[in-house]
Motif scaffolding. Structure first.
Motif, PDB file in Angstrom:
ATOM      1  N   GLU A 193      -4.861   5.341  -1.708  1.00  0.00           N
ATOM      2  CA  GLU A 193      -4.008   5.297  -0.530  1.00  0.00           C
ATOM      3  C   GLU A 193      -2.758   4.467  -0.793  1.00  0.00           C
ATOM      4  O   GLU A 193      -1.640   4.870  -0.435  1.00  0.00           O
TER       5      GLU A 193
ATOM      6  N   ARG B   8       1.103   5.986  -0.787  1.00  0.00           N
ATOM      7  CA  ARG B   8       2.121   5.462   0.130  1.00  0.00           C
ATOM      8  C   ARG B   8       3.350   4.922  -0.589  1.00  0.00           C
ATOM      9  O   ARG B   8       4.414   4.765  -0.002  1.00  0.00           O
TER      10      ARG B   8
ATOM     11  N   LEU C 217     -10.691   4.244  -3.005  1.00  0.00           N
ATOM     12  CA  LEU C 217      -9.955   4.849  -1.891  1.00  0.00           C
ATOM     13  C   LEU C 217      -8.700   4.036  -1.588  1.00  0.00           C
ATOM     14  O   LEU C 217      -7.629   4.594  -1.320  1.00  0.00           O
TER      15      LEU C 217
ATOM     16  N   TYR D 252      -5.382   0.089   4.636  1.00  0.00           N
ATOM     17  CA  TYR D 252      -5.387   1.249   3.742  1.00  0.00           C
ATOM     18  C   TYR D 252      -6.599   2.157   3.941  1.00  0.00           C
ATOM     19  O   TYR D 252      -6.780   3.099   3.178  1.00  0.00           O
TER      20      TYR D 252
ATOM     21  N   GLN E 250     -10.272  11.051   2.121  1.00  0.00           N
ATOM     22  CA  GLN E 250     -11.075   9.830   2.172  1.00  0.00           C
ATOM     23  C   GLN E 250     -12.544  10.154   2.439  1.00  0.00           C
ATOM     24  O   GLN E 250     -13.448   9.615   1.789  1.00  0.00           O
TER      25      GLN E 250
ATOM     26  N   LEU F 146      -4.188  14.589  -3.703  1.00  0.00           N
ATOM     27  CA  LEU F 146      -5.019  14.360  -2.521  1.00  0.00           C
ATOM     28  C   LEU F 146      -4.944  15.549  -1.557  1.00  0.00           C
ATOM     29  O   LEU F 146      -5.933  15.882  -0.895  1.00  0.00           O
TER      30      LEU F 146
ATOM     31  N   SER G 223     -10.720  15.347   5.325  1.00  0.00           N
ATOM     32  CA  SER G 223      -9.808  14.339   4.805  1.00  0.00           C
ATOM     33  C   SER G 223     -10.261  13.932   3.405  1.00  0.00           C
ATOM     34  O   SER G 223     -11.461  13.910   3.112  1.00  0.00           O
TER      35      SER G 223
ATOM     36  N   ARG H 252      -0.022  12.122  -4.300  1.00  0.00           N
ATOM     37  CA  ARG H 252       0.023  12.777  -2.988  1.00  0.00           C
ATOM     38  C   ARG H 252      -0.357  14.255  -3.088  1.00  0.00           C
ATOM     39  O   ARG H 252      -1.129  14.772  -2.260  1.00  0.00           O
TER      40      ARG H 252
END
Length: 313
Positions: free
Chosen positions: A126, A130, A122, A91, A228, A216, A226, A213
């Motif tokens: 993630e 997903r 994080l 992840y 992250q 982010l 990104s 989603r």
């Protein structure tokens, strides 16, 4: 897969053919098969707590519930059979390397190491992004379910339950205030100095993966990197505050909003004794479906079990 075609007769015209877009057709189908996924980051010191949680998910959750348990690679073997075990490296971007002291280096931005608890967030983000479920529940190892629950506990008319404790953050809650400022900066919102502020942190925390989603993507559009890397570069961050600020200030609020957590919570970093345990039990509501006693409290296993027995009797 093609789109669904249907015909209708307008009141003042000839037969016409209309097409239902595939995305709407899938959304309508999902309304009949709504799904729920529980996401739990953990590690070996919390193995027994996580085992109790996994047992409670099976006991009280719906038959089709997915319980994703995410652990360090070295802990995978000992967690075998405790939920659906995955490892943290699944992840995180490959640019994240673990270093001693529960820290991580992001090779894309190596100046500021990311602390373990930031990286854990994080991973939650993630895993949620997903997920193909309609609802994800973020549940830490030190929580256990005490009553039946299913996706309808957190989903009404297609809207995921949104927790907001209105005006609950006051001037003495300095960390929460900083988390708000961080969230607003990551989302491209102007800072506000007004108090009080809303609190969005709860246990368990119900999220819509679709909203995660989109959130982010907003972070990436704002920071030009990104998400992250953007979040890992922060010293202070709360995934719950980020989600709440996004829903309230970018999306304009939630259609299904509540101010109750549906759980009994003890977050102090001091162990519960018998008297305090009795107060926990007395304070439980018939609507509470879960119990959270912070692992940092170092409450003994015997006290935990006694509280659990009393709440599930």
């Amino acid at each position: 897969m093609g789109s669904l075609i249907f015909r209708f007769q307008p009141a003042d015209g000839p037969n016409e053919t209309a097409e239902i877009p595939q995305c709407l057709r899938l959304k309508a189908r999902k309304a009949f098969v709504a799904s729920l996924s529980v996401i739990t980051p953990s590690y070996q010191p919390d193995l027994e707590l996580c085992r109790d949680l996994a047992v409670s998910v099976k006991r009280f959750g719906p038959l089709n519930v997915s319980h994703c348990v995410i652990v360090p690679p070295k802990d995978r073997a000992v967690f075998a059979g405790v939920g659906e075990v995955h490892t943290v490296d699944e992840y995180l971007p490959r640019s994240f390397l673990r270093i001693p002291g529960n820290m991580w280096i992001n090779l894309r931005r190596p100046i500021i190491p990311a602390r373990g608890w930031i990286v854990q967030q994080l991973i939650k983000l993630e895993a949620s992004a997903r997920s193909e479920a309609d609802v994800v529940l973020l549940v830490d190892s030190d929580m256990v379910f005490i009553r039946p629950f299913d996706v309808d506990t957190f989903l009404t008319d297609g809207n995921v339950r949104f927790f907001r404790a209105a005006n609950a953050i006051h001037k003495d809650m300095t960390r929460h205030i900083i988390w708000h400022r961080t969230a607003r900066r990551l989302l491209g919102l102007p800072n506000v100095d007004r108090l009080p502020l809303h609190d969005y942190i709860c246990w368990p925390m119900a999220w819509s993966p679709a909203i995660v989603r989109a959130m982010l993507k907003q972070v990436e559009a704002t920071t030009a990197m990104s998400w992250q890397s953007a979040i890992a570069g922060e010293l202070h961050f709360s995934e719950g505050i980020l989600y709440g600020v996004y829903v309230d200030e970018i999306l304009g609020g939630a259609r299904y909003c509540e101010n109750t957590m549906l759980s009994v919570n003890y977050s102090d970093e001091a162990p519960l004794d018998a008297a305090a345990a009795a107060q926990i039990v007395a304070g439980a509501s018939s609507a509470d479906i879960a119990l959270m006693i912070s692992a940092k409290s170092t409450t003994t296993a015997d006290v935990r079990k006694e509280i659990l027995r009393a709440l599930t009797a």
